[in-house]
Design a protein around this motif. Structure first.
Motif, PDB file in Angstrom:
ATOM      1  N   LYS A  20      31.881  15.063 -17.939  1.00  0.00           N
ATOM      2  CA  LYS A  20      32.180  15.413 -16.548  1.00  0.00           C
ATOM      3  C   LYS A  20      33.618  15.896 -16.405  1.00  0.00           C
ATOM      4  O   LYS A  20      33.901  16.815 -15.641  1.00  0.00           O
ATOM      5  CB  LYS A  20      31.915  14.226 -15.635  1.00  0.00           C
ATOM      6  CG  LYS A  20      30.434  13.925 -15.475  1.00  0.00           C
ATOM      7  CD  LYS A  20      30.195  12.733 -14.601  1.00  0.00           C
ATOM      8  CE  LYS A  20      28.747  12.322 -14.574  1.00  0.00           C
ATOM      9  NZ  LYS A  20      27.787  13.341 -14.266  1.00  0.00           N
ATOM     10  N   LEU A  21      34.535  15.280 -17.146  1.00  0.00           N
ATOM     11  CA  LEU A  21      35.939  15.685 -17.067  1.00  0.00           C
ATOM     12  C   LEU A  21      36.171  17.064 -17.683  1.00  0.00           C
ATOM     13  O   LEU A  21      37.048  17.805 -17.240  1.00  0.00           O
ATOM     14  CB  LEU A  21      36.837  14.664 -17.773  1.00  0.00           C
ATOM     15  CG  LEU A  21      36.995  13.323 -17.087  1.00  0.00           C
ATOM     16  CD1 LEU A  21      37.888  12.416 -17.916  1.00  0.00           C
ATOM     17  CD2 LEU A  21      37.553  13.485 -15.688  1.00  0.00           C
ATOM     18  N   ALA A  25      35.306  23.968 -13.364  1.00  0.00           N
ATOM     19  CA  ALA A  25      35.387  23.717 -11.917  1.00  0.00           C
ATOM     20  C   ALA A  25      34.176  24.290 -11.195  1.00  0.00           C
ATOM     21  O   ALA A  25      33.640  23.657 -10.277  1.00  0.00           O
ATOM     22  CB  ALA A  25      36.680  24.313 -11.356  1.00  0.00           C
ATOM     23  N   THR A  28      31.144  22.042 -11.822  1.00  0.00           N
ATOM     24  CA  THR A  28      31.328  20.776 -11.108  1.00  0.00           C
ATOM     25  C   THR A  28      31.054  20.951  -9.627  1.00  0.00           C
ATOM     26  O   THR A  28      30.358  20.136  -9.006  1.00  0.00           O
ATOM     27  CB  THR A  28      32.759  20.243 -11.325  1.00  0.00           C
ATOM     28  OG1 THR A  28      32.975  20.047 -12.726  1.00  0.00           O
ATOM     29  CG2 THR A  28      32.983  18.932 -10.598  1.00  0.00           C
ATOM     30  N   ASP A  76      25.952  15.540  -9.389  1.00  0.00           N
ATOM     31  CA  ASP A  76      27.030  14.555  -9.371  1.00  0.00           C
ATOM     32  C   ASP A  76      27.365  14.094  -7.966  1.00  0.00           C
ATOM     33  O   ASP A  76      27.734  14.904  -7.115  1.00  0.00           O
ATOM     34  CB  ASP A  76      28.304  15.137  -9.982  1.00  0.00           C
ATOM     35  CG  ASP A  76      28.180  15.404 -11.464  1.00  0.00           C
ATOM     36  OD1 ASP A  76      27.398  14.700 -12.122  1.00  0.00           O
ATOM     37  OD2 ASP A  76      28.876  16.307 -11.964  1.00  0.00           O
ATOM     38  N   VAL A  81      30.935   9.559 -10.312  1.00  0.00           N
ATOM     39  CA  VAL A  81      32.120   9.958 -11.066  1.00  0.00           C
ATOM     40  C   VAL A  81      33.274   8.981 -10.871  1.00  0.00           C
ATOM     41  O   VAL A  81      34.168   8.911 -11.705  1.00  0.00           O
ATOM     42  CB  VAL A  81      32.561  11.419 -10.765  1.00  0.00           C
ATOM     43  CG1 VAL A  81      31.509  12.395 -11.221  1.00  0.00           C
ATOM     44  CG2 VAL A  81      32.920  11.612  -9.338  1.00  0.00           C
ATOM     45  N   ALA A  85      34.104   8.812 -14.855  1.00  0.00           N
ATOM     46  CA  ALA A  85      35.250   9.616 -15.288  1.00  0.00           C
ATOM     47  C   ALA A  85      36.387   8.771 -15.877  1.00  0.00           C
ATOM     48  O   ALA A  85      36.920   9.123 -16.936  1.00  0.00           O
ATOM     49  CB  ALA A  85      35.743  10.491 -14.143  1.00  0.00           C
ATOM     50  N   ARG A 103      41.336  15.554 -10.609  1.00  0.00           N
ATOM     51  CA  ARG A 103      40.770  16.891 -10.390  1.00  0.00           C
ATOM     52  C   ARG A 103      39.264  16.793 -10.194  1.00  0.00           C
ATOM     53  O   ARG A 103      38.701  17.364  -9.262  1.00  0.00           O
ATOM     54  CB  ARG A 103      41.098  17.787 -11.578  1.00  0.00           C
ATOM     55  CG  ARG A 103      40.403  19.132 -11.576  1.00  0.00           C
ATOM     56  CD  ARG A 103      40.619  19.832 -12.928  1.00  0.00           C
ATOM     57  NE  ARG A 103      39.703  20.914 -13.111  1.00  0.00           N
ATOM     58  CZ  ARG A 103      38.469  20.804 -13.601  1.00  0.00           C
ATOM     59  NH1 ARG A 103      37.987  19.644 -13.963  1.00  0.00           N
ATOM     60  NH2 ARG A 103      37.697  21.858 -13.737  1.00  0.00           N
ATOM     61  N   ASN A 104      38.602  16.038 -11.071  1.00  0.00           N
ATOM     62  CA  ASN A 104      37.157  15.883 -10.990  1.00  0.00           C
ATOM     63  C   ASN A 104      36.762  15.198  -9.698  1.00  0.00           C
ATOM     64  O   ASN A 104      35.823  15.635  -9.026  1.00  0.00           O
ATOM     65  CB  ASN A 104      36.654  15.094 -12.207  1.00  0.00           C
ATOM     66  CG  ASN A 104      35.154  14.969 -12.225  1.00  0.00           C
ATOM     67  OD1 ASN A 104      34.616  13.969 -11.767  1.00  0.00           O
ATOM     68  ND2 ASN A 104      34.481  15.978 -12.754  1.00  0.00           N
ATOM     69  N   TRP A 105      37.452  14.137  -9.339  1.00  0.00           N
ATOM     70  CA  TRP A 105      37.145  13.440  -8.091  1.00  0.00           C
ATOM     71  C   TRP A 105      37.305  14.359  -6.890  1.00  0.00           C
ATOM     72  O   TRP A 105      36.491  14.352  -5.974  1.00  0.00           O
ATOM     73  CB  TRP A 105      38.038  12.215  -7.921  1.00  0.00           C
ATOM     74  CG  TRP A 105      37.695  11.054  -8.800  1.00  0.00           C
ATOM     75  CD1 TRP A 105      36.638  10.952  -9.663  1.00  0.00           C
ATOM     76  CD2 TRP A 105      38.412   9.835  -8.905  1.00  0.00           C
ATOM     77  NE1 TRP A 105      36.666   9.735 -10.302  1.00  0.00           N
ATOM     78  CE2 TRP A 105      37.735   9.030  -9.848  1.00  0.00           C
ATOM     79  CE3 TRP A 105      39.559   9.336  -8.308  1.00  0.00           C
ATOM     80  CZ2 TRP A 105      38.180   7.754 -10.196  1.00  0.00           C
ATOM     81  CZ3 TRP A 105      40.001   8.072  -8.650  1.00  0.00           C
ATOM     82  CH2 TRP A 105      39.311   7.293  -9.577  1.00  0.00           C
ATOM     83  N   VAL A 108      34.433  17.007  -6.864  1.00  0.00           N
ATOM     84  CA  VAL A 108      33.142  16.413  -6.507  1.00  0.00           C
ATOM     85  C   VAL A 108      33.134  16.013  -5.030  1.00  0.00           C
ATOM     86  O   VAL A 108      32.130  16.210  -4.337  1.00  0.00           O
ATOM     87  CB  VAL A 108      32.806  15.213  -7.430  1.00  0.00           C
ATOM     88  CG1 VAL A 108      31.566  14.486  -6.955  1.00  0.00           C
ATOM     89  CG2 VAL A 108      32.602  15.698  -8.858  1.00  0.00           C
TER      90      VAL A 108
END
Length: 124
Positions: A20-21, A25, A28, A76, A81, A85, A103-105, A108
Motif C-alpha cells: 500500500k505504501l 498515487a 491509491t 482501501d 490503512v 501501513a 502520504r498514503n493516509w 486514502v
C-alpha cells in the motif's frame, strides 16, 4: 481454505502494508474513491431497507455486504490503512517511511471522502 500460522499471517499483513505504501498515487486514489463510494451506497441501501421494511435487523444484516465487496475487490478504506501501513515502517521495510505513511493516509482519506461525497451528491 488454507490455514495460516500466526507468524505467516503477520508477515502477510506487513507485506500488504508495504504494498500500500509503494502503490502509485493514482492507483491509491482510485481504490480509495471506489471504497468510499461503495460504502456510502451500502449505508444508503441499509437505511432504505430499514425504513421501508420497518425492520432494523434487515438493514443491519445488509450493511456488511459493502465491506465484503470492498475486501473482494481490493479497495482501501482509511481504517484498513491506519492498521496496515505503519506495520511496514515498524518492520523496517525498504522504502517504508513515516512520510510515506502520512502520504498514503492523506490520499486514502481524500479518496474515501470524494467517493462518499459523490454518492451523496447523486442521491440529493
Amino acid at each position: 481454505m488454507a490455514y495460516l500460522a500466526p507468524a505467516e499471517f503477520v508477515t502477510k499483513m506487513v507485506d500488504s502494508g508495504e504494498s500500500k505504501l509503494l502503490m502509485s498515487a493514482r492507483d491509491t486514489l482510485i481504490r480509495a474513491y471506489m471504497a468510499g463510494a461503495i460504502l456510502a451506497l451500502s449505508a444508503a441501501f441499509a437505511v432504505s431497507v430499514t425504513v421501508n421494511t420497518g425492520n432494523a435487523l434487515a438493514g443491519a444484516v445488509l450493511f456488511p455486504v459493502g465491506f465484503i465487496l470492498l475486501y473482494l475487490l481490493g479497495f482501501d478504506l482509511l481504517t484498513g490503512v491506519f492498521t496496515l501501513a505503519p506495520l511496514a515502517v515498524f518492520d523496517k521495510r525498504p522504502g517504508a517511511t513515516w512520510g510515506g505513511v502520512m502520504r498514503n493516509w492523506g490520499l486514502v482519506f481524500c479518496g474515501n471522502f470524494a467517493g462518499a461525497l459523490t454518492v451523496a451528491l447523486f442521491m440529493s
